[in-house]
Design a protein around this motif. Structure first.
Motif, mmCIF file in Angstrom:
data_model
loop_
_atom_site.group_PDB
_atom_site.id
_atom_site.type_symbol
_atom_site.label_atom_id
_atom_site.label_comp_id
_atom_site.label_asym_id
_atom_site.label_seq_id
_atom_site.Cartn_x
_atom_site.Cartn_y
_atom_site.Cartn_z
ATOM 1 N N CYS A 96 -5.674 -1.655 -2.785
ATOM 2 C CA CYS A 96 -6.459 -0.753 -3.614
ATOM 3 C C CYS A 96 -5.550 0.090 -4.500
ATOM 4 C CB CYS A 96 -7.316 0.140 -2.732
ATOM 5 S SG CYS A 96 -8.607 -0.794 -1.920
ATOM 6 N N ARG A 97 -4.430 0.493 -3.910
ATOM 7 C CA ARG A 97 -3.509 1.308 -4.690
ATOM 8 C C ARG A 97 -2.967 0.530 -5.889
ATOM 9 N NH1 ARG A 97 1.103 4.105 -5.515
ATOM 10 N NH2 ARG A 97 0.845 6.346 -5.213
ATOM 11 N N ASP A 98 -2.690 -0.758 -5.700
ATOM 12 C CA ASP A 98 -2.217 -1.586 -6.818
ATOM 13 C C ASP A 98 -3.249 -1.597 -7.933
ATOM 14 O OD1 ASP A 98 0.076 -2.293 -5.485
ATOM 15 O OD2 ASP A 98 -0.768 -4.130 -4.652
ATOM 16 N N ALA A 131 -10.408 8.322 -2.130
ATOM 17 C CA ALA A 131 -10.119 6.909 -1.854
ATOM 18 C C ALA A 131 -8.771 6.760 -1.165
ATOM 19 C CB ALA A 131 -10.144 6.116 -3.147
ATOM 20 N N MET A 132 -8.175 7.885 -0.784
ATOM 21 C CA MET A 132 -6.827 7.843 -0.199
ATOM 22 C C MET A 132 -6.736 6.916 0.996
ATOM 23 S SD MET A 132 -4.315 8.895 -1.520
ATOM 24 C CE MET A 132 -3.229 10.086 -2.227
ATOM 25 N N GLU A 133 -7.759 6.956 1.856
ATOM 26 C CA GLU A 133 -7.653 6.178 3.096
ATOM 27 C C GLU A 133 -7.751 4.669 2.830
ATOM 28 O OE1 GLU A 133 -10.231 7.891 2.238
ATOM 29 O OE2 GLU A 133 -12.048 6.696 2.600
ATOM 30 N N LEU A 134 -8.170 4.303 1.594
ATOM 31 C CA LEU A 134 -8.270 2.878 1.273
ATOM 32 C C LEU A 134 -6.954 2.327 0.728
ATOM 33 C CD1 LEU A 134 -11.687 2.932 -0.600
ATOM 34 C CD2 LEU A 134 -11.262 2.099 1.701
ATOM 35 N N SER A 135 -6.047 3.241 0.411
ATOM 36 C CA SER A 135 -4.826 2.933 -0.318
ATOM 37 C C SER A 135 -4.194 1.570 -0.027
ATOM 38 C CB SER A 135 -3.826 4.043 -0.044
ATOM 39 O OG SER A 135 -2.751 3.928 -0.896
ATOM 40 N N GLU A 136 -3.928 1.276 1.232
ATOM 41 C CA GLU A 136 -3.192 0.052 1.545
ATOM 42 C C GLU A 136 -4.099 -1.131 1.904
ATOM 43 O OE1 GLU A 136 -0.054 -0.267 0.782
ATOM 44 O OE2 GLU A 136 -0.178 1.821 0.156
ATOM 45 N N ALA A 141 -11.090 -6.883 0.369
ATOM 46 C CA ALA A 141 -11.707 -6.714 1.683
ATOM 47 C C ALA A 141 -12.619 -5.494 1.773
ATOM 48 C CB ALA A 141 -10.610 -6.615 2.745
ATOM 49 N N ILE A 142 -12.739 -4.708 0.704
ATOM 50 C CA ILE A 142 -13.519 -3.475 0.828
ATOM 51 C C ILE A 142 -14.935 -3.669 0.291
ATOM 52 C CG2 ILE A 142 -11.500 -1.981 0.768
ATOM 53 C CD1 ILE A 142 -12.126 -1.412 -2.162
ATOM 54 N N SER A 143 -15.807 -2.705 0.597
ATOM 55 C CA SER A 143 -17.224 -2.844 0.236
ATOM 56 C C SER A 143 -17.447 -2.502 -1.235
ATOM 57 C CB SER A 143 -18.057 -1.919 1.093
ATOM 58 O OG SER A 143 -17.868 -0.586 0.662
ATOM 59 N N ASP A 144 -18.635 -2.790 -1.726
ATOM 60 C CA ASP A 144 -18.947 -2.527 -3.133
ATOM 61 C C ASP A 144 -18.825 -1.047 -3.480
ATOM 62 O OD1 ASP A 144 -19.390 -5.114 -3.906
ATOM 63 O OD2 ASP A 144 -21.479 -5.082 -3.279
ATOM 64 N N GLY A 145 -19.294 -0.197 -2.573
ATOM 65 C CA GLY A 145 -19.215 1.237 -2.826
ATOM 66 C C GLY A 145 -17.773 1.687 -2.946
ATOM 67 N N GLN A 146 -16.946 1.158 -2.063
ATOM 68 C CA GLN A 146 -15.525 1.518 -2.099
ATOM 69 C C GLN A 146 -14.858 0.963 -3.346
ATOM 70 O OE1 GLN A 146 -14.699 -0.261 1.704
ATOM 71 N NE2 GLN A 146 -14.676 1.715 2.740
ATOM 72 N N ARG A 147 -15.247 -0.259 -3.736
ATOM 73 C CA ARG A 147 -14.675 -0.845 -4.949
ATOM 74 C C ARG A 147 -14.948 0.024 -6.162
ATOM 75 N NH1 ARG A 147 -14.839 -7.187 -5.281
ATOM 76 N NH2 ARG A 147 -14.024 -7.608 -3.248
ATOM 77 N N ILE A 150 -12.697 2.900 -6.201
ATOM 78 C CA ILE A 150 -11.338 2.511 -6.591
ATOM 79 C C ILE A 150 -11.267 2.301 -8.105
ATOM 80 C CG2 ILE A 150 -9.622 0.667 -6.413
ATOM 81 C CD1 ILE A 150 -9.724 2.484 -3.996
ATOM 82 N N LEU A 151 -12.296 1.637 -8.644
ATOM 83 C CA LEU A 151 -12.267 1.361 -10.084
ATOM 84 C C LEU A 151 -12.416 2.660 -10.881
ATOM 85 C CD1 LEU A 151 -14.232 -1.970 -10.253
ATOM 86 C CD2 LEU A 151 -11.800 -1.600 -10.626
ATOM 87 N N LEU A 152 -13.157 3.612 -10.321
ATOM 88 C CA LEU A 152 -13.256 4.908 -10.989
ATOM 89 C C LEU A 152 -11.900 5.614 -10.946
ATOM 90 C CD1 LEU A 152 -15.064 6.971 -12.415
ATOM 91 C CD2 LEU A 152 -15.576 7.964 -10.193
ATOM 92 N N ALA A 153 -11.236 5.527 -9.802
ATOM 93 C CA ALA A 153 -9.899 6.115 -9.702
ATOM 94 C C ALA A 153 -8.965 5.460 -10.717
ATOM 95 C CB ALA A 153 -9.349 5.946 -8.290
#
Lengths: 373, 334
Positions: A96-98, A131-136, A141-147, A150-153
């Motif tokens: 996610c961080r990438d 979204a920090m906890e998603l970083s690595e 592998a993450i859900s649509d909400g999380q995606r 991440i894309l907003l970040a």
């Protein structure tokens, strides 16, 4: 804070030289959310694509700040405007961080290596969107909400003045819709962002936007604050709603009412009748409602669902005319349901109606309907 | 240093070490056995007068350098195509690009040899490049119509078959004298590579690799899709053209010198990406080059030694090792 506005003058664009959108002149200001609403195929996405420079305008100009966007280099545009698209991305072996870090590309050198400042901005954007906890985690592998977070970040760490979003809430459940739009609201004020987005959920558009632009048949049909735009009739014409309606006051879409002579009379008020209306409506039973005050919160819903509604003017005690009408109508129905447990001075005569026809309470009615099935 | 950076450094070092070992193994393998001391002596003294010197300097060295560089070029070409099509099974061989190059090279060879002239290595590369671009053009035309990647690959395979069929046809009716020459080449082999070839291919491959490496940044933007790449300031149209030209040039160069070589372009980038735990072009382009060099050196040793003195075609050896990797990759995609 870049304080950039985005403005268009007589913009038209489309595919293969035939314009899909025409004469679009709008002005999105810093610190505001401008939302495009309108029927499918009206040209919202085409407009967003044109603003994002992915589609060549056929006429007119887009201004980013004071400058025509054509006069800016691709890299300058990238530094002032970022995107959140509907297209799904499937990046291989990226955390996610990438993905977030790609937002810093316009600021990096020839090989795209991030500096310490870039890393700081990435962290900052991820913290902002929680979204920090998603970083690595791998992005795949993450859900649509999380995606979407991440894309907003990603879009935010591009450090834009203008943020364009195409249907940012699609694929999201209600929890994540509220979270995303709430976050957006805070960011817009905090960073003085200019946001232009399209939304299908007009109830949310009404609540989150500062300016609403209604697109219909490739043109701006109306433009203004949500208060100016949203009325039941206008939404009905904008979307060509033929069956059912949209209640702006409640922000709720309603299915077409069941028609015919009412067989059930519902005495309601103060919201107490709504569950019964819905139940009868679902069963396809035509019903009448009364006596309701026109300022009662369930009045618009009763109007949307009941085949007949007996109403009294706001703040007036129930008068003779309404009462007699209700009595006659209740008399012609097979059943009368009273949803009210308490009566007050203004609707005292509903008690009379109730006594007169020895009405069923909703629980009894529910049993009755189960017997029908 | 972060965990990831450590892992990548370790991987680079091991690949480099592997490359050195394979180079040593290659120089030490062949029909005439030499002791390491002799080889060292020949290498340091630059002695080319005796047989040993001849073998090392004129046969083994140019061949192993060509195998390493061409293997690397093929892997990088595969990685570029995978990025372009956003599809892990895209590669110069699968998409018919190698076969297109093979066809034009065969035609050129027959034409020139038939009229009694020889073809320079530069001419071969030019012919191969024309063929590669031609096949690529067909694949691109199809990709405009077909969004489905599996279907696109099938179309690429079909183009490859058509080109191979025409090549076979042409070879069948060629003069006897040409056939032996053509046949060896058409199966794929690093044998008979001389210093002149090495010079030409180095002059072509190295600038292409450098250019590819400089495209790392737009490539990683492009991995998020066209829309985002454009938003990050990438001129998508120019970038796509650069990718096409570079990958065609690299695979054309390989085909011109060693014939069509299968599966390296898919298998090596895939292995390397998993080894390094990233698909970042900045890392994967040099890593693919190293990996491809190792892979082809290994396959070339096997091609030479497995049934010595009979030499296998390089493509059959790469297929034996590469195809299982591709199958494994297809099965493990989510």
């Amino acid at each position: 804070m870049k304080n950039l506005s985005l403005r268009t003058e007589d913009l038209s664009a489309g595919y293969d030289r035939s314009p899909v959108i025409r004469n679009i002149s709008l002005h999105a200001r810093p610190g505001q959310i401008l939302t495009l609403i309108g029927p499918n195929g009206a040209g919202k996405s085409t407009l967003l694509k044109t603003l994002a420079q992915q589609l060549e305008p056929l006429g007119g100009t887009v201004f980013l700040g004071k400058n025509p966007i054509k006069s800016l280099s691709a890299n300058d545009i990238a530094k002032s405007m970022s995107l959140l698209l509907t297209e799904r991305i499937d990046p291989e072996l990226m955390t996610c961080r990438d993905v977030v870090a790609t937002g810093r590309y316009p600021y990096t050198g020839r090989l795209g290596i991030l500096s310490a400042e870039d890393h700081f901005k990435v962290d900052e954007a991820m913290a902002l969107t929680h979204a920090m906890e998603l970083s690595e985690r791998p992005f795949r592998a993450i859900s649509d909400g999380q995606r979407q977070r991440i894309l907003l970040a990603r879009a935010l760490c591009q450090d834009p003045g203008v943020l364009l979003m195409d249907e940012p809430t699609s694929y999201l459940d209600i929890h994540h819709k509220l979270e995303l739009l709430g976050l957006l609201r805070r960011l817009v004020k905090g960073r003085n962002l200019t946001v232009i987005m399209s939304l299908h959920e007009i109830d949310l558009a009404q609540k989150v936007s500062d300016v609403i632009v209604c697109i219909k048949n490739g043109q701006i049909d109306r433009m203004g604050t949500p208060e100016e735009i949203f009325s039941d009739e206008y939404i009905k014409t904008l979307f060509d709603i033929e069956q059912g309606c949209y209640l702006t006051y409640c922000g709720s879409p309603e299915l077409p009412k069941s028609v015919g002579k009412p067989s059930v009379f519902v005495i309601g008020g103060g919201g107490s009748g709504i569950p019964t209306y819905r139940r009868l409506h679902r069963q396809g039973i035509a019903f009448a409602a009364g006596v309701l005050h026109k300022n009662d919160l369930e009045y618009p819903i009763a109007c949307a669902l009941a085949s007949e509604v007996i109403a009294e003017e706001a703040f007036e005690p129930i008068g003779d005319e309404a009462f007699e009408n209700a009595k006659a109508l209740a008399g012609s129905c097979d059943e009368v349901i009273c949803c009210l447990a308490k009566f007050g001075t203004l609707n005292a005569r509903n008690r009379e109606l109730f006594m007169h026809r020895n009405a069923l309470c909703p629980q009894r009615m529910r049993q009755r309907m189960q017997e029908y099935q | 240093m972060s965990h990831r950076a450590k892992r990548q450094t370790a991987c680079f070092l091991s690949l480099a070490l592997l490359l050195v070992l394979l180079l040593l193994l290659n120089i030490n393998t062949g029909s005439i056995h030499m002791r390491p001391g002799e080889i060292l002596h020949v290498l340091t003294s630059r002695e080319t007068a005796d047989t040993q010197g001849q073998i090392i300097w004129e046969i083994r060295l140019p061949r192993l350098i060509a195998a390493a560089i061409l293997g690397g070029a093929l892997s990088v070409s595969g990685f570029l195509l995978q990025t372009f099509f956003n599809n892990p099974i895209a590669g110069p061989f699968v998409l018919g690009i190698s076969s297109g190059a093979k066809l034009t090279v065969a035609l050129t060879m027959i034409f020139f040899l038939g009229s009694g002239r020889s073809v320079s290595s530069g001419g071969m590369v030019a012919a191969a490049f024309a063929g590669a671009i031609l096949s690529m053009g067909f694949v691109l035309l199809i990709s405009l119509k077909v969004r489905n990647m599996a279907l696109l690959v099938v179309c690429g395979v079909m183009i490859g078959y058509i080109c191979s069929a025409i090549t076979d046809f042409v070879v069948t009716f060629a003069d006897d004298s040409n056939i032996v020459n053509l046949h060896n080449w058409a199966l794929g082999s690093f044998s008979g590579t001389g210093w002149e070839n090495v010079r030409t291919l180095t002059l072509i491959v190295l600038p292409c690799l450098l250019f590819s490496f400089l495209l790392s940044k737009p490539m990683s933007a492009y991995q998020l899709g066209e829309g985002y790449a454009q938003n990050m300031g990438v001129n998508v149209r120019v970038f796509r053209l650069e990718l096409i030209l570079l990958s065609s040039m690299l695979s054309a160069c390989v085909t011109a010198f060693a014939g069509p070589i299968s599966f390296v372009g898919i298998a090596v980038p895939h292995l390397v990406k998993n080894l390094f735990g990233t698909a970042k072009p900045l890392v994967i382009i040099p890593a693919s080059f190293l990996g491809g060099a190792c892979f082809c050196l290994m396959c070339d040793v096997i091609a030479r030694c497995a049934f010595a003195p009979t030499e296998l075609s390089i493509s059959s050896v790469t297929a034996v090792f590469g195809a299982p990797v591709v199958i494994w990759m297809l099965l493990h995609r989510k």
